[in-house]
Design a protein around this motif. Structure first.
Motif, PDB file in Angstrom:
ATOM      1  N   LEU A  60       1.025  -1.197   0.088  1.00 59.60           N
ATOM      2  CA  LEU A  60       0.231  -0.008   0.168  1.00 59.60           C
ATOM      3  C   LEU A  60       0.583   1.235   0.227  1.00 59.60           C
ATOM      4  O   LEU A  60       0.492   2.216  -0.898  1.00 59.60           O
ATOM      5  CB  LEU A  60      -0.757  -0.159   1.029  1.00 59.60           C
ATOM      6  CG  LEU A  60      -1.919  -1.288   1.115  1.00 59.60           C
ATOM      7  CD1 LEU A  60      -2.701  -1.663   2.537  1.00 59.60           C
ATOM      8  CD2 LEU A  60      -3.310  -1.449  -0.101  1.00 59.60           C
ATOM      9  N   LEU A  61       1.801   1.141   0.488  1.00 58.66           N
ATOM     10  CA  LEU A  61       2.356   2.360   1.343  1.00 58.66           C
ATOM     11  C   LEU A  61       3.566   2.565  -0.493  1.00 58.66           C
ATOM     12  O   LEU A  61       3.424   3.620  -0.945  1.00 58.66           O
ATOM     13  CB  LEU A  61       3.526   2.330   1.587  1.00 58.66           C
ATOM     14  CG  LEU A  61       3.464   2.117   3.233  1.00 58.66           C
ATOM     15  CD1 LEU A  61       4.491   1.967   4.588  1.00 58.66           C
ATOM     16  CD2 LEU A  61       2.726   3.611   3.336  1.00 58.66           C
ATOM     17  N   THR A  62       4.141   1.407  -1.238  1.00 62.05           N
ATOM     18  CA  THR A  62       4.492   1.733  -2.374  1.00 62.05           C
ATOM     19  C   THR A  62       3.717   2.535  -3.364  1.00 62.05           C
ATOM     20  O   THR A  62       3.709   3.238  -4.016  1.00 62.05           O
ATOM     21  CB  THR A  62       5.231   0.438  -3.175  1.00 62.05           C
ATOM     22  OG1 THR A  62       6.060  -0.072  -1.660  1.00 62.05           O
ATOM     23  CG2 THR A  62       6.064   0.276  -3.776  1.00 62.05           C
ATOM     24  N   GLU A  63       2.395   1.315  -3.400  1.00 64.28           N
ATOM     25  CA  GLU A  63       1.703   2.254  -4.482  1.00 64.28           C
ATOM     26  C   GLU A  63       1.654   3.699  -3.848  1.00 64.28           C
ATOM     27  O   GLU A  63       0.928   4.957  -5.026  1.00 64.28           O
ATOM     28  CB  GLU A  63       0.118   1.509  -4.224  1.00 64.28           C
ATOM     29  CG  GLU A  63      -0.008   0.253  -5.180  1.00 64.28           C
ATOM     30  CD  GLU A  63      -0.605  -0.556  -4.653  1.00 64.28           C
ATOM     31  OE1 GLU A  63      -2.247   0.240  -4.618  1.00 64.28           O
ATOM     32  OE2 GLU A  63      -0.602  -1.637  -5.349  1.00 64.28           O
ATOM     33  N   LYS A  64       1.030   4.237  -2.749  1.00 61.98           N
ATOM     34  CA  LYS A  64       0.694   5.535  -2.711  1.00 61.98           C
ATOM     35  C   LYS A  64       1.543   6.743  -2.780  1.00 61.98           C
ATOM     36  O   LYS A  64       1.256   7.650  -3.749  1.00 61.98           O
ATOM     37  CB  LYS A  64       0.436   5.284  -1.050  1.00 61.98           C
ATOM     38  CG  LYS A  64       0.036   6.721  -1.280  1.00 61.98           C
ATOM     39  CD  LYS A  64      -1.066   6.462   0.660  1.00 61.98           C
ATOM     40  CE  LYS A  64      -1.504   7.973   1.346  1.00 61.98           C
ATOM     41  NZ  LYS A  64      -2.108   8.278   2.704  1.00 61.98           N
ATOM     42  N   TRP A  65       2.953   5.987  -2.091  1.00 60.94           N
ATOM     43  CA  TRP A  65       4.125   7.337  -2.049  1.00 60.94           C
ATOM     44  C   TRP A  65       5.403   6.743  -3.074  1.00 60.94           C
ATOM     45  O   TRP A  65       6.111   7.662  -3.527  1.00 60.94           O
ATOM     46  CB  TRP A  65       4.918   6.948  -0.486  1.00 60.94           C
ATOM     47  CG  TRP A  65       4.175   7.789   0.731  1.00 60.94           C
ATOM     48  CD1 TRP A  65       2.837   8.174  -0.051  1.00 60.94           C
ATOM     49  CD2 TRP A  65       4.273   7.608   1.948  1.00 60.94           C
ATOM     50  NE1 TRP A  65       2.562   8.804   1.782  1.00 60.94           N
ATOM     51  CE2 TRP A  65       2.968   7.992   2.326  1.00 60.94           C
ATOM     52  CE3 TRP A  65       4.478   7.469   2.759  1.00 60.94           C
ATOM     53  CZ2 TRP A  65       2.846   8.189   3.472  1.00 60.94           C
ATOM     54  CZ3 TRP A  65       4.818   6.768   3.842  1.00 60.94           C
ATOM     55  CH2 TRP A  65       3.961   7.330   4.382  1.00 60.94           C
ATOM     56  N   VAL A  70       9.140   6.002   0.375  1.00 55.71           N
ATOM     57  CA  VAL A  70       9.219   4.190   1.073  1.00 55.71           C
ATOM     58  C   VAL A  70      10.789   4.713   1.626  1.00 55.71           C
ATOM     59  O   VAL A  70      10.769   4.472   3.614  1.00 55.71           O
ATOM     60  CB  VAL A  70       8.586   3.053   0.813  1.00 55.71           C
ATOM     61  CG1 VAL A  70       8.982   1.642   1.891  1.00 55.71           C
ATOM     62  CG2 VAL A  70       7.070   2.849   0.273  1.00 55.71           C
ATOM     63  N   LEU A  71      11.665   4.669   1.075  1.00 53.05           N
ATOM     64  CA  LEU A  71      12.668   4.238   1.303  1.00 53.05           C
ATOM     65  C   LEU A  71      13.077   5.896   2.187  1.00 53.05           C
ATOM     66  O   LEU A  71      13.986   5.807   3.626  1.00 53.05           O
ATOM     67  CB  LEU A  71      13.658   4.822   0.411  1.00 53.05           C
ATOM     68  CG  LEU A  71      14.063   3.319  -0.878  1.00 53.05           C
ATOM     69  CD1 LEU A  71      14.803   2.837  -1.903  1.00 53.05           C
ATOM     70  CD2 LEU A  71      14.304   1.894   0.194  1.00 53.05           C
ATOM     71  N   LEU A  72      12.120   6.626   2.170  1.00 52.04           N
ATOM     72  CA  LEU A  72      12.872   7.894   2.763  1.00 52.04           C
ATOM     73  C   LEU A  72      11.694   7.865   4.278  1.00 52.04           C
ATOM     74  O   LEU A  72      13.092   8.497   5.389  1.00 52.04           O
ATOM     75  CB  LEU A  72      12.250   9.367   1.909  1.00 52.04           C
ATOM     76  CG  LEU A  72      13.007  10.294   1.288  1.00 52.04           C
ATOM     77  CD1 LEU A  72      12.369  10.390   0.370  1.00 52.04           C
ATOM     78  CD2 LEU A  72      14.359  10.279   1.238  1.00 52.04           C
TER      79      LEU A  72
END
Length: 101
Positions: A60-65, A70-72
């Motif tokens: 979900l985070l990868t799709e959104k951000w 996500v790495l930041l």
């Protein structure tokens, strides 16, 4: 390249595990003997829960951000954690030297 991916994955997993296990052991001597059992139980519970969370939310985070976002977030989280442990370690050394915290 898949080999570069595996190399970085191995490096990040090794560092994450080392970081997650070694830092709490460093502050172990600062825990009173009557609370060390509770400290260890809570530390392992939180560590295990923290390792389980990414499996549920990473997609979900990868799709959104995006991957960079996500790495930041991960880098900022590690920075906050590292600085917190530096403060704890400094206070522990002050405590062992008999100084007031």
């Amino acid at each position: 390249n898949v080999y570069v991916f595996f190399a970085f994955f191995f490096l990040s997993w090794t560092l994450n595990t080392t970081y997650g296990v070694s830092i709490p052991v460093m502050i172990y001597n600062g825990i009173p003997q009557d609370a060390v059992g509770k400290y260890t139980a809570w530390r392992m519970l939180i560590f295990t829960f923290g390792n389980a969370i990414p499996g549920f939310v990473l997609g979900l985070l990868t799709e959104k951000w995006g991957t960079l976002g996500v790495l930041l977030v991960s880098a900022v989280s590690f920075l906050i954690c590292g600085l917190s442990y530096i403060v704890v370690l400094k206070n522990k050394k002050s405590f062992q030297n008999g100084e007031k915290i």
